[in-house]
Scaffold this active site. Structure first.
Site, mmCIF file in Angstrom:
data_model
loop_
_atom_site.group_PDB
_atom_site.id
_atom_site.type_symbol
_atom_site.label_atom_id
_atom_site.label_comp_id
_atom_site.label_asym_id
_atom_site.label_seq_id
_atom_site.Cartn_x
_atom_site.Cartn_y
_atom_site.Cartn_z
ATOM 1 N N LYS A 166 0.804 -1.222 0.000
ATOM 2 C CA LYS A 166 0.000 0.000 0.000
ATOM 3 C C LYS A 166 0.835 1.269 0.000
ATOM 4 O O LYS A 166 0.341 2.338 -0.364
ATOM 5 C CB LYS A 166 -0.963 0.007 1.193
ATOM 6 N N LYS B 79 -13.471 -5.680 -4.418
ATOM 7 C CA LYS B 79 -14.247 -4.483 -4.699
ATOM 8 C C LYS B 79 -13.516 -3.517 -5.610
ATOM 9 O O LYS B 79 -14.077 -2.550 -6.064
ATOM 10 C CB LYS B 79 -14.691 -3.786 -3.405
ATOM 11 N N LYS C 90 -9.113 -13.325 -6.890
ATOM 12 C CA LYS C 90 -10.208 -13.294 -5.927
ATOM 13 C C LYS C 90 -11.211 -12.201 -6.300
ATOM 14 O O LYS C 90 -10.808 -11.140 -6.762
ATOM 15 C CB LYS C 90 -9.620 -12.945 -4.548
#
Ligand code: TRP
Length: 326
Positions: free
Chosen positions: A111, A195, A192
């Site tokens: 991140k 969102k 996977k």
């Protein structure tokens, strides 16, 4: 009874992978364990956010959890920011974890790499997560594979604290679902369902309406051999549809293939099963959304229950650390 704790961040929209991969298990655990579930709003502050969106997302996530079957009467459901013990404990967790341990977290590396603003909170995120878990004398933490490293760190922090200052925290264990139980993206079945994928065509959101669900399944990627058969390695797209259909009708993915010969029929059957699965959930969600004060009341009760446990652990921690009683 074992204590189970898990948390979910109020960012983005909740999708079918969350429901079938995690939330359904949360619902089951309510009756098999002393379950504590937390909407981790403070963890959403580690990256830039919009206040109005956070407020709406936190409330709506709590409502989706309740609509999915998380019952505030049978478990403890609360919002992290309502229980100030979490942030107080987090400071002590930061002082117990080493800089090197925090720096090795792959989620931090992923991140922070290339980001133009990296907050201190993004770096200490796992210390706050450790405090979430350890405050509740947690035995088991149901999480996805991506959280394994954070739970390992939580165990190391608890063990180190206990050996330095005396027995204080229960050392928890991660409970990670088998890889086969994962729901994959409809457009990219090697990834996977998430969102944040392109255009969200591969992601079924819990609040998608029937026509959106039909459309997404119709466009789902399959393969060219034309045989309906469960084989995740050779046939990832078709196998994912069978996994979803199986999960939606409470059968295994192989059994879900029974009597279905064409891909078109498989897509249609899966779309219908998912629409049926989501219908009562969506109805309940819209009821709750119409009465936010009621959700507020349920969350206040949850925070009260959570605080009773968290404050006792925090007192024990403070005393063992040598902080003066207050
Ligand atoms: N870090 C978790 C995630 O990104 C969310 C989380 C925060 C959590 N605190 C937790 C999960 C405690 C389990 C237990 O998914």
């Amino acid at each position: 009874m074992a204590r189970v704790f898990s948390g979910i961040k109020p960012t983005g929209s909740v999708h079918l992978g969350n429901l079938l991969g995690a939330l359904r298990n949360w619902v089951v655990m309510q009756d098999e364990a002393d379950a504590v579930y937390c909407v981790v709003d403070l963890h959403a502050l580690t990256v830039r956010h919009d206040p109005a969106e956070l407020r709406a997302a936190t409330l709506s996530l709590a409502q989706l959890l309740i609509a999915s079957g998380i019952d505030p009467e049978r478990c403890t459901l609360f919002v992290q920011g309502h229980v100030p013990e979490h942030t107080e404990c987090a400071w002590v967790m930061e002082c117990t974890a080493s800089f090197g341990e925090l720096r090795r977290m792959t989620q931090f590396k992923d991140k922070s790499e290339g980001a133009d603003f990296v907050s201190g909170g993004l770096f200490t995120y796992p210390a706050l997560q450790a405090s979430d878990i350890l405050l509740y004398d947690t035995d088991q933490v149901p999480v996805g594979e991506d959280q394994r490293q954070h739970i390992e760190l939580t165990r190391d922090i608890a063990t180190r604290f206990n050996s330095r200052y005396g027995d204080t925290f229960v050392v928890p264990e991660a409970v990670i679902p088998p890889a086969g139980a994962r729901i994959m993206d409809l457009q990219h079945p090697e990834n996977k369902m998430s969102k944040s994928d392109d255009g969200a065509q591969g992601t079924i959101l819990l609040l998608d309406d029937p026509s959106a669900i039909h459309k997404k399944f119709k466009r789902a990627v399959t393969d060219s051999d034309g045989e309906v058969r469960f084989d995740p390695t050779l046939k990832p797209g078709v196998s994912n549809l069978l996994s979803i259909l199986g999960a939606a009708i409470d059968r295994g993915p192989e059994a879900a293939a029974d009597g279905i010969e064409r891909y078109g029929d498989l897509k249609e059957a899966t779309a219908e099963a998912v629409i049926d699965l989501l219908r009562p959930l969506q109805a309940r969600y819209h009821e709750l959304a119409a009465d936010p004060a009621e959700t507020g009341r349920l969350l206040a009760l949850g925070a009260e229950k959570a605080r009773t446990v968290a404050s006792a652990t925090l007192d024990r921690m403070r005393s063992n650390l040598g902080l003066l009683p207050r």
